[in-house]
Design an enzyme around this catalytic site. Structure first.
Site, PDB file in Angstrom:
ATOM      1  N   ASP A   8       0.875  -1.158   0.000  1.00 59.50           N
ATOM      2  CA  ASP A   8       0.000   0.000   0.000  1.00 59.50           C
ATOM      3  C   ASP A   8       0.931   1.232   0.000  1.00 59.50           C
ATOM      4  OD1 ASP A   8      -2.457   1.483   0.542  1.00 59.50           O
ATOM      5  OD2 ASP A   8      -1.580   1.824   2.512  1.00 59.50           O
ATOM      6  N   ASP A  10      -0.007   5.113   0.907  1.00 63.61           N
ATOM      7  CA  ASP A  10      -0.191   6.058   2.020  1.00 63.61           C
ATOM      8  C   ASP A  10      -0.243   5.302   3.341  1.00 63.61           C
ATOM      9  OD1 ASP A  10      -0.407   7.957   0.075  1.00 63.61           O
ATOM     10  OD2 ASP A  10      -2.585   7.957   0.054  1.00 63.61           O
TER      11      ASP A  10
HETATM   12  P1  B16 Z   1      -6.596   9.922  -4.093  1.00 62.34           P
HETATM   13  P2  B16 Z   1      -3.574   4.134  -0.032  1.00 62.34           P
HETATM   14  C1  B16 Z   1      -5.447   6.063  -0.120  1.00 62.34           C
HETATM   15  O1  B16 Z   1      -4.142   5.602  -0.380  1.00 62.34           O
HETATM   16  C2  B16 Z   1      -5.472   6.994   1.094  1.00 62.34           C
HETATM   17  O2  B16 Z   1      -5.120   6.288   2.277  1.00 62.34           O
HETATM   18  C3  B16 Z   1      -6.865   7.556   1.250  1.00 62.34           C
HETATM   19  O3  B16 Z   1      -6.924   8.431   2.355  1.00 62.34           O
HETATM   20  C4  B16 Z   1      -7.257   8.284  -0.039  1.00 62.34           C
HETATM   21  O4  B16 Z   1      -8.584   8.762   0.046  1.00 62.34           O
HETATM   22  C5  B16 Z   1      -7.136   7.310  -1.214  1.00 62.34           C
HETATM   23  O5  B16 Z   1      -5.821   6.795  -1.266  1.00 62.34           O
HETATM   24  C6  B16 Z   1      -7.485   7.946  -2.546  1.00 62.34           C
HETATM   25  O6  B16 Z   1      -6.513   8.911  -2.851  1.00 62.34           O
HETATM   26  O7  B16 Z   1      -7.605  10.966  -3.733  1.00 62.34           O
HETATM   27  O8  B16 Z   1      -5.186  10.426  -4.218  1.00 62.34           O
HETATM   28  O9  B16 Z   1      -7.030   9.108  -5.301  1.00 62.34           O
HETATM   29  O10 B16 Z   1      -3.493   4.062   1.463  1.00 62.34           O
HETATM   30  O11 B16 Z   1      -4.510   3.118  -0.636  1.00 62.34           O
HETATM   31  O12 B16 Z   1      -2.224   4.142  -0.704  1.00 62.34           O
HETATM   32 MG    MG Z   2      -2.810   3.173   3.269  1.00 60.18          MG
END
Ligand code: B16
Ligand code: MG
Length: 219
Positions: A8, A10
């Site tokens: 993953d 974030d």
């Molecule tokens: P975006 P991950 C996720 O990343 C985030 O944890 C989440 O908070 C966010 O809403 C989601 O990505 C979508 O992100 O707006 O940049 O498309 O933890 O799956 O890497």
């Molecule tokens: Mg994450």
């Protein structure tokens, strides 16, 4: 046997939660919506559209699909602009070391992120070269807790799920890994990722040595 690792983004490779928080907070302030860090915690690992729906539900607001998309785009523009300040110093401690070690040992490595901005984040970190496969929010339609993003990444690595370990910081991300038949490593507190096969508080403790020691019969 373990041949591949799926990460993953974030909360595992880097911490963009604060930047997401700031952008959602600005949008919420403009809209007169309540938004705090506790609510932000509920957005961990879920898609952008699911995120705005959580905030709207909390505020008992309903809008047309077009209005929701417009506001989510506005938040995204603020978030993407803030990514310009991210640099190679913004890996979570231990993440770059683990990725480097996996490369040296010849494992397949994939990204399995819900973010549609994953490529931009990887570029800011100069991390793209660590990954054989990039699965992001543009790769599949069903987001976590559906296992689709991890199944996509495994498929692109030509590996079955039970040959891969998923690293995740979100409760729904561990749910997705388990549903897909993957081994899982949770990064974070017991109450969030205690259902993973193995858990570390931070990426700093998540060394290849520790992972191999735990899953020893699989290496
Ligand atoms: P975006 P991950 C996720 O990343 C985030 O944890 C989440 O908070 C966010 O809403 C989601 O990505 C979508 O992100 O707006 O940049 O498309 O933890 O799956 O890497
Ligand atoms: Mg994450």
């Amino acid at each position: 046997m373990i041949k591949g690792f799926i990460f993953d983004l974030d909360g595992v490779i880097t911490d963009t939660a604060e930047l997401h928080f700031e952008a959602w907070k600005k949008l919420s302030d403009e809209m007169g919506w309540y938004f705090d860090r506790e609510l932000n915690e509920q957005l961990r690992g879920i898609s952008r559209l699911d995120s705005i729906k959580v905030i709207m539900n909390h505020n008992k607001v309903s809008l047309t699909d077009d209005a929701i998309t417009e506001l989510a785009t506005k938040k995204n523009d603020m978030y993407v602009a803030s990514l310009d300040s991210m640099t190679q110093d913004d890996y979570l401690p231990g993440a770059r070391e683990l990725l480097t070690h996996l490369r040296t040992e010849g494992f397949n490595v994939a990204l399995g992120s819900a973010s549609k901005n994953a490529i931009k984040v990887l570029e800011q970190l100069n991390a793209t070269h660590f990954f054989d496969v990039i699965g992001d929010g543009n790769s599949v339609t069903k987001s976590k807790p559906a296992p689709d993003i991890f199944l996509y990444a495994a498929d692109k690595m030509n590996l079955p799920a039970n040959n891969c370990i998923v690293f995740e910081d979100a409760e729904k991300g561990i749910d997705a890994a388990k549903t897909g038949g993957f081994y899982s490593v949770g990064i974070g507190p017991e109450e969030r990722v205690g259902h993973a096969d193995l858990r570390f508080n931070t990426m700093k403790e998540a060394t290849l040595f520790e992972v191999k020691s735990f899953f020893k019969e699989l290496f």
